[in-house]
Every structure is written in C-alpha cells, then in structure tokens.
Write a protein that holds these residues in place. Structure first.
Motif, PDB file in Angstrom:
ATOM      1  N   GLU A  66       4.144  14.983   4.637  1.00 22.86           N
ATOM      2  CA  GLU A  66       3.617  13.660   4.280  1.00 22.86           C
ATOM      3  C   GLU A  66       3.721  13.427   2.775  1.00 22.86           C
ATOM      4  O   GLU A  66       4.090  12.342   2.329  1.00 22.86           O
ATOM      5  CB  GLU A  66       2.153  13.526   4.719  1.00 22.86           C
ATOM      6  N   GLN A  67       3.411  14.463   1.993  1.00 20.46           N
ATOM      7  CA  GLN A  67       3.513  14.332   0.538  1.00 20.46           C
ATOM      8  C   GLN A  67       4.967  14.167   0.107  1.00 20.46           C
ATOM      9  O   GLN A  67       5.269  13.369  -0.776  1.00 20.46           O
ATOM     10  CB  GLN A  67       2.897  15.563  -0.141  1.00 20.46           C
ATOM     11  N   LEU A  68       5.854  14.922   0.740  1.00 23.82           N
ATOM     12  CA  LEU A  68       7.274  14.793   0.411  1.00 23.82           C
ATOM     13  C   LEU A  68       7.760  13.377   0.710  1.00 23.82           C
ATOM     14  O   LEU A  68       8.485  12.781  -0.087  1.00 23.82           O
ATOM     15  CB  LEU A  68       8.096  15.817   1.194  1.00 23.82           C
ATOM     16  N   ALA A  69       7.345  12.838   1.852  1.00 20.68           N
ATOM     17  CA  ALA A  69       7.738  11.465   2.208  1.00 20.68           C
ATOM     18  C   ALA A  69       7.187  10.469   1.196  1.00 20.68           C
ATOM     19  O   ALA A  69       7.890   9.538   0.780  1.00 20.68           O
ATOM     20  CB  ALA A  69       7.234  11.133   3.613  1.00 20.68           C
ATOM     21  N   SER A  70       5.941  10.675   0.784  1.00 25.36           N
ATOM     22  CA  SER A  70       5.326   9.774  -0.185  1.00 25.36           C
ATOM     23  C   SER A  70       6.028   9.865  -1.526  1.00 25.36           C
ATOM     24  O   SER A  70       6.276   8.850  -2.190  1.00 25.36           O
ATOM     25  CB  SER A  70       3.842  10.109  -0.343  1.00 25.36           C
ATOM     26  N   MET A  71       6.363  11.060  -1.944  1.00 29.27           N
ATOM     27  CA  MET A  71       7.066  11.249  -3.209  1.00 29.27           C
ATOM     28  C   MET A  71       8.386  10.493  -3.227  1.00 29.27           C
ATOM     29  O   MET A  71       8.783   9.936  -4.252  1.00 29.27           O
ATOM     30  CB  MET A  71       7.342  12.743  -3.432  1.00 29.27           C
ATOM     31  N   MET A  72       9.055  10.455  -2.074  1.00 31.55           N
ATOM     32  CA  MET A  72      10.380   9.844  -2.011  1.00 31.55           C
ATOM     33  C   MET A  72      10.341   8.386  -1.588  1.00 31.55           C
ATOM     34  O   MET A  72      11.372   7.709  -1.594  1.00 31.55           O
ATOM     35  CB  MET A  72      11.249  10.647  -1.039  1.00 31.55           C
ATOM     36  N   GLY A  73       9.148   7.894  -1.179  1.00 33.68           N
ATOM     37  CA  GLY A  73       9.048   6.509  -0.748  1.00 33.68           C
ATOM     38  C   GLY A  73       9.735   6.246   0.577  1.00 33.68           C
ATOM     39  O   GLY A  73      10.315   5.186   0.795  1.00 33.68           O
ATOM     40  N   ILE A  74       9.656   7.226   1.502  1.00 35.79           N
ATOM     41  CA  ILE A  74      10.294   7.083   2.812  1.00 35.79           C
ATOM     42  C   ILE A  74       9.255   7.362   3.896  1.00 35.79           C
ATOM     43  O   ILE A  74       8.155   7.840   3.621  1.00 35.79           O
ATOM     44  CB  ILE A  74      11.488   8.054   2.973  1.00 35.79           C
ATOM     45  N   GLY A  75       9.613   7.081   5.141  1.00 27.60           N
ATOM     46  CA  GLY A  75       8.726   7.373   6.254  1.00 27.60           C
ATOM     47  C   GLY A  75       8.649   8.861   6.538  1.00 27.60           C
ATOM     48  O   GLY A  75       9.585   9.615   6.251  1.00 27.60           O
TER      49      GLY A  75
ATOM     50  N   SER B 211       0.815  -1.221   0.000  1.00 31.52           N
ATOM     51  CA  SER B 211       0.000   0.000   0.000  1.00 31.52           C
ATOM     52  C   SER B 211       0.845   1.266   0.000  1.00 31.52           C
ATOM     53  O   SER B 211       0.317   2.374   0.142  1.00 31.52           O
ATOM     54  CB  SER B 211      -0.959   0.027   1.201  1.00 31.52           C
ATOM     55  N   GLN B 212       2.152   1.120  -0.140  1.00 29.86           N
ATOM     56  CA  GLN B 212       3.022   2.288  -0.239  1.00 29.86           C
ATOM     57  C   GLN B 212       2.935   2.846  -1.652  1.00 29.86           C
ATOM     58  O   GLN B 212       2.766   2.102  -2.627  1.00 29.86           O
ATOM     59  CB  GLN B 212       4.469   1.903   0.074  1.00 29.86           C
ATOM     60  N   ILE B 213       3.006   4.160  -1.764  1.00 27.84           N
ATOM     61  CA  ILE B 213       3.031   4.780  -3.080  1.00 27.84           C
ATOM     62  C   ILE B 213       4.303   5.609  -3.216  1.00 27.84           C
ATOM     63  O   ILE B 213       4.760   6.234  -2.257  1.00 27.84           O
ATOM     64  CB  ILE B 213       1.783   5.668  -3.324  1.00 27.84           C
ATOM     65  N   VAL B 214       4.895   5.578  -4.402  1.00 25.55           N
ATOM     66  CA  VAL B 214       6.136   6.299  -4.653  1.00 25.55           C
ATOM     67  C   VAL B 214       5.967   7.108  -5.931  1.00 25.55           C
ATOM     68  O   VAL B 214       5.532   6.585  -6.959  1.00 25.55           O
ATOM     69  CB  VAL B 214       7.331   5.332  -4.811  1.00 25.55           C
ATOM     70  N   GLU B 215       6.314   8.381  -5.861  1.00 22.35           N
ATOM     71  CA  GLU B 215       6.206   9.219  -7.043  1.00 22.35           C
ATOM     72  C   GLU B 215       7.340   8.929  -8.009  1.00 22.35           C
ATOM     73  O   GLU B 215       8.481   8.676  -7.601  1.00 22.35           O
ATOM     74  CB  GLU B 215       6.237  10.697  -6.668  1.00 22.35           C
ATOM     75  N   THR B 216       7.034   8.964  -9.295  1.00 20.49           N
ATOM     76  CA  THR B 216       8.059   8.749 -10.315  1.00 20.49           C
ATOM     77  C   THR B 216       8.390  10.016 -11.093  1.00 20.49           C
ATOM     78  O   THR B 216       9.546  10.223 -11.470  1.00 20.49           O
ATOM     79  CB  THR B 216       7.612   7.665 -11.316  1.00 20.49           C
TER      80      THR B 216
END
Length: 235
Positions: free
Chosen positions: A169-178, A62-67
């Motif tokens: 939270e968005q920055l973390a999601s973009m980078m795929g980190i906590g 369920s993790q999302i990572v921005e490309t």
C-alpha cells in the motif's frame, strides 16, 4: 553504515560544534507526521542512520503521491527559509529511527554564526530540488516496474539494509498508483527472485537484479549529490 547524519558530518569540528549546541535527538516510529500542508514549519529534522523521512503531495481526490525520500544525506523542514513559513507538503517518517531536531529560529542563528553551515544547507537545497525535478520526469515517462525498482532501491541505499519497512500500500502511494498495480509488480519481482515480502515489509534478495530493472533516475540524483555535496549521499 554511518549512524549519524552524513550531511552534518561534513562540517568542520568548529562549525559542527555551533549547530550541535542547538540540536536535540528524537526517535520516531514509522508513520509519524512531521507536518501537514499549511502547518507552520517550526523544526528541521536531520535523519540519522537508517531513518528516512518523506514528502507527500496531497491531490484533489484525496490521493497522495510521494515526491522525495530523505535519509541521512539530507534534512526535512525549513533548511533555507528564514522564519516560520507554512509547509506545502506532508512530511512523515518513512522508516523509523533517530533524528536530530533543531528549531528553524535556532537554525537561522547557527547560519548567521557560521557561513559554512549556511552554504552547506544551500547546497543541500539545490540537491533536494534536483530530486524533485527528477521525480517529476520519472513519474511522467518511466514504467511502473522501473519506478517501483527505483523506489525500493532508493530506500535500500538510505537504510543500508536489505529489509525495508514498506507495505505494498505504501509503495502504491509513493508511486501514485492503485494497490493492484503495485501488487502485480511486487509479485513479478518475487517470481524473478529479486525480493520476498514479510508482514509490513520487503526483503531484497538480489539488489543488483533489482537495480537492473530500475530507471536511472536515482543514479542521476546520486551523481548530482556527488558533484554538489561529495561524500554525503549514502554509499
């Protein structure tokens, strides 16, 4: 800052009139979802001005990572495909704003009417692929701090503003980190006078200092754009 689409603005007046006949204008708030994985891609969106779209890959946990971030230099949707194909990634509005919208069927008609439109979008697809390739290499080799500075700088370039609608939270999601990792990096940047935070956003104070902390990935992407599509990448 150009308030239109840098990509479409490179077309000649005649070619632009062909695609303009099919375009409609829309305004979307941040967080609007254009498509989910498996959805039939019905439209292509061209960001205008400070608007930004973004592609996210959904992983098993369920993790999302921005490309990729896509601003007025590009397009979100089926730029080179023919017909309504399924989407692979989630596409959303990262920064609110106005977009040109065209159905993929009408886009195919425009490309058939104008070889210049078809060539422009094929060249852009090459640049988009370069962004994806560079993102893969960046995520594999560069530090969290370098990547965070790169993403914030890339958003800065595309909006033309120093105030970015981006939460930690968005920055973390973009980078795929906590979120805790992203928070520590943002606090470090704040302590060093590079930025400050506001509710729901980041305000960059020292863009040169931030760029010095970033890896050179977005500069490599910019160079490829300048080689393949000169004048399209946001200045």
């Amino acid at each position: 800052m150009n308030e239109g689409s840098n990509l479409l603005d490179t077309l000649s007046e005649g070619d632009r009139s062909i695609i303009d006949a099919y375009l409609t204008e829309c305004a979307f708030p941040a967080g609007t979802i254009f498509m989910e994985p498996g959805d039939v891609v019905e439209y292509c969106y061209f960001p205008q001005g400070a608007a930004i779209g973004s592609f996210f890959v959904l992983l098993e946990d369920s993790q999302i990572v921005e490309t990729t971030l896509i601003g007025r230099e590009g397009a979100v949707g089926g730029v080179v495909s023919h017909g309504n194909n399924p989407a692979f990634a989630r596409a959303i509005v990262m920064n609110k704003g106005r977009f040109f919208r065209i159905s993929v069927n009408d886009l195919d008609r425009a490309k058939q009417q104008s070889p210049a439109i078809a060539e422009l979008l094929a060249r852009y697809a090459d640049c988009l692929m370069a962004q994806v390739f560079q993102s893969i290499g960046c995520n594999a080799t560069h530090s969290i701090e370098q990547r965070a500075a790169k993403w914030i700088g890339a958003a800065l370039e595309r909006t033309g503003q120093n105030d970015i609608s981006m939460t930690q939270e968005q920055l973390a999601s973009m980078m795929g980190i906590g979120r805790s990792y992203a928070s520590r990096v943002v606090q470090r940047f704040k302590r060093d006078g590079l930025l400050r935070t506001r509710r729901g956003g980041i305000v960059v104070i020292d863009s040169d200092g931030l760029e010095a902390r970033a890896c050179n990935c977005h500069r490599r992407v910019r160079h490829h754009f300048d080689t393949v599509l000169a004048g399209v990448y946001p200045d």
